[in-house]
Each structure stands twice: as structure tokens, then as C-alpha cells.
Design an enzyme around this catalytic site. Structure first.
Site, PDB file in Angstrom:
ATOM      1  NE  ARG A  49      22.249  -3.309  96.394  1.00  0.00           N
ATOM      2  CZ  ARG A  49      22.650  -4.387  96.470  1.00  0.00           C
ATOM      3  NH1 ARG A  49      22.035  -5.825  96.870  1.00  0.00           N
ATOM      4  NH2 ARG A  49      23.275  -4.152  94.782  1.00  0.00           N
ATOM      5  CE  LYS A  92      18.169  -2.998  84.769  1.00  0.00           C
ATOM      6  NZ  LYS A  92      17.600  -2.506  86.486  1.00  0.00           N
ATOM      7  CG  ASP A 119      16.358   0.478  86.301  1.00  0.00           C
ATOM      8  OD1 ASP A 119      16.160   0.244  85.327  1.00  0.00           O
ATOM      9  OD2 ASP A 119      15.995   0.000  87.648  1.00  0.00           O
ATOM     10  CG  ASP A 135       7.873  -8.384  74.949  1.00  0.00           C
ATOM     11  OD1 ASP A 135       7.976  -9.250  73.627  1.00  0.00           O
ATOM     12  OD2 ASP A 135       7.803  -8.282  76.029  1.00  0.00           O
ATOM     13  CE  LYS A 178      17.842   2.312  90.045  1.00  0.00           C
ATOM     14  NZ  LYS A 178      16.941   0.927  90.616  1.00  0.00           N
ATOM     15  CB  THR A 197      26.410  -3.030  87.508  1.00  0.00           C
ATOM     16  OG1 THR A 197      24.921  -3.643  88.108  1.00  0.00           O
ATOM     17  CG2 THR A 197      26.699  -1.671  86.454  1.00  0.00           C
TER      18      THR A 197
END
Length: 239
Positions: free
Chosen positions: A213, A65, A63, A68, A36, A122
Site C-alpha cells: 500500500r 500461501k 503469494d 493443505d 508479488k 503480520t
């Protein structure tokens, strides 16, 4: 989901630049095939990151997102498709006209990326949703946006592990569920409010797990990646 477990893990290259991302990739197994690329890396290093990853044989989930007006999002999604990305996303809260425009932008051109919609981040909980004027609880809002995304022609949605069982039950087996906020057993949750282990997410019906992470900050990313695959395998075997 019939894909190999290694194909269901999307490693989040949340690095500050391409040099850092490239170094991380060298520390991960060859089977780490899907990655990603998010806002920080893409903003700093640009489309050449996608080209470099393709040259390495990786498939890219872009990614960014997009959220608009419909025409602007359609143009952005088309540009992503022309880069040859494997998956790209928009925000479902942009509404049906925006999502429908995005879908039309990638139709009719032969091979196209998976087009998915983000439901509720999330990192958000009920209190934060309420603070921006959304009265619904997170699970209710996620389901509402996921249904809207399916009706608007999206291939699937991004949702936290907490909502996966509900979405799979309500939307059926063929709607893609992409799950961030995945944390191996024993690791911290960082800023994820609605998280789960890889094994739990797979058992509940997630198609793809986005993991950042726990891999990118691991002392030994290769061993961390292999442990995640083992945990997924155990979940599949016990299902």
C-alpha cells in the site's frame, strides 16, 4: 545480501484485476523488477498474470500461501514452478510432511523457485494467536515455525520485521528472510500489527522487503519507490 537494493524490494500488486495492476506498473520505475501476485489478483485473472509479468521482464513471487494436505500442496507448488515463478510460499503451520512434500515437488527439475514458508501473519498479535489456541507469544511462535521450516527444507520464511533480528541471530546468514509489514517513516500501519520502516528492516537483516500500500496507494508511486530505495541505502551505509 549482495543484490542491488532495487532487487530487494518486492512490490505487492494487490490490485483487483490485471488492468489495474498493469496501470500501476506503468507508474513505477523500470528498476521495479520483482513483484508479488496475491490471492485477489490471481483468483480474478489467473496464470495469465504471471505470463504477462514475465513478458515485461518481471520476476514473480506467487503469494498464495498454500496450506493443505501434503499431496495437494505438492501439486500446487509444482504447478507454480511450471509457471516459472521466482518465489512461492506455503504455510509453515501445515507441518513438516507438507513442507517436505512441497520441497520434493520442485527438486530435480533444473531451475526452481525459492520456496519459503509463512510463519505468523503480520496482522496477528498475541491476543489473536491465543484466540486460536496458540499459547506462545508471536516471537516465540515465529521462531518455532521458522526452525521447523528450515528443518523441512525450506529456503526461508516470511516473518514480520519484529522477528527479523531474532531469526537472523538464531538461523544464520543463509536462511532467507522475507519481510512484509514494511512501512516508510510517516506512513500508516494499516492492518499490520508488527511493522517497521524499510531502513530498520534492512539494518536488522531482512533479505527482501514486500511493500504494498505505501506504493500502490501513493499519489506518485515512482517517487515513493525511489524514497524507499534511498532509505535502504542510508541504512546500508550506516551499518
Amino acid at each position: 545480501m549482495t543484490e542491488a537494493r532495487s532487487e530487494r524490494v518486492i512490490t505487492a500488486l494487490d490490485a483487483e484485476d490485471w488492468a489495474s495492476a498493469s496501470t500501476l506498473l506503468e507508474r513505477l520505475p523500470m528498476e521495479n523488477h520483482r513483484v508479488k501476485v496475491g490471492k485477489q489478483l490471481f483468483t480474478r485473472s489467473g496464470p495469465c498474470v504471471v505470463e504477462e509479468l514475465h513478458a515485461r521482464g518481471s520476476e514473480v513471487f506467487l503469494d498464495l500461501k498454500f496450506h493443505d494436505i501434503p499431496n495437494t500442496v505438492a501439486g500446487a507448488v509444482q504447478a507454480a514452478a511450471e509457471l516459472g515463478v521466482w518465489m512461492v510460499n506455503v504455510h509453515a503451520s501445515g507441518g513438516p510432511r507438507m513442507m517436505e512434500a512441497a520441497r520434493r515437488a520442485v527438486e530435480g527439475g533444473g531451475s526452481r523457485p525459492w520456496l519459503i514458508a509463512v510463519t505468523v501473519l503480520t496482522s496477528m498479535d498475541a491476543r489473536e494467536l491465543h484466540s486460536v489456541g496458540v499459547a506462545a507469544e508471536p516471537e516465540e511462535q515465529v521462531l518455532r515455525l521458522a526452525r521447523l521450516a528450515r528443518e523441512s527444507g525450506m529456503d526461508g520464511v516470511v516473518a514480520s520485521p519484529a522477528e527479523v533480528p531474532l531469526l537472523r541471530r538464531e538461523l544464520g546468514p543463509d536462511f532467507l528472510l522475507v519481510t512484509p509489514g514494511v512501512r516508510p517513516a510517516g506512513s500508516g500501519t494499516d492492518d499490520q500489527r508488527r511493522s517497521a520502516t524499510p531502513g530498520q528492516a534492512v539494518a536488522d537483516g531482512s533479505d527482501y522487503l514486500v511493500i504494498g500500500r505505501p506504493l500502490t496507494r501513493a499519489e506518485d508511486p515512482r517517487s515513493a519507490w525511489e524514497a524507499i530505495i534511498r532509505e535502504m541505502s542510508m541504512a546500508d551505509d550506516s551499518a
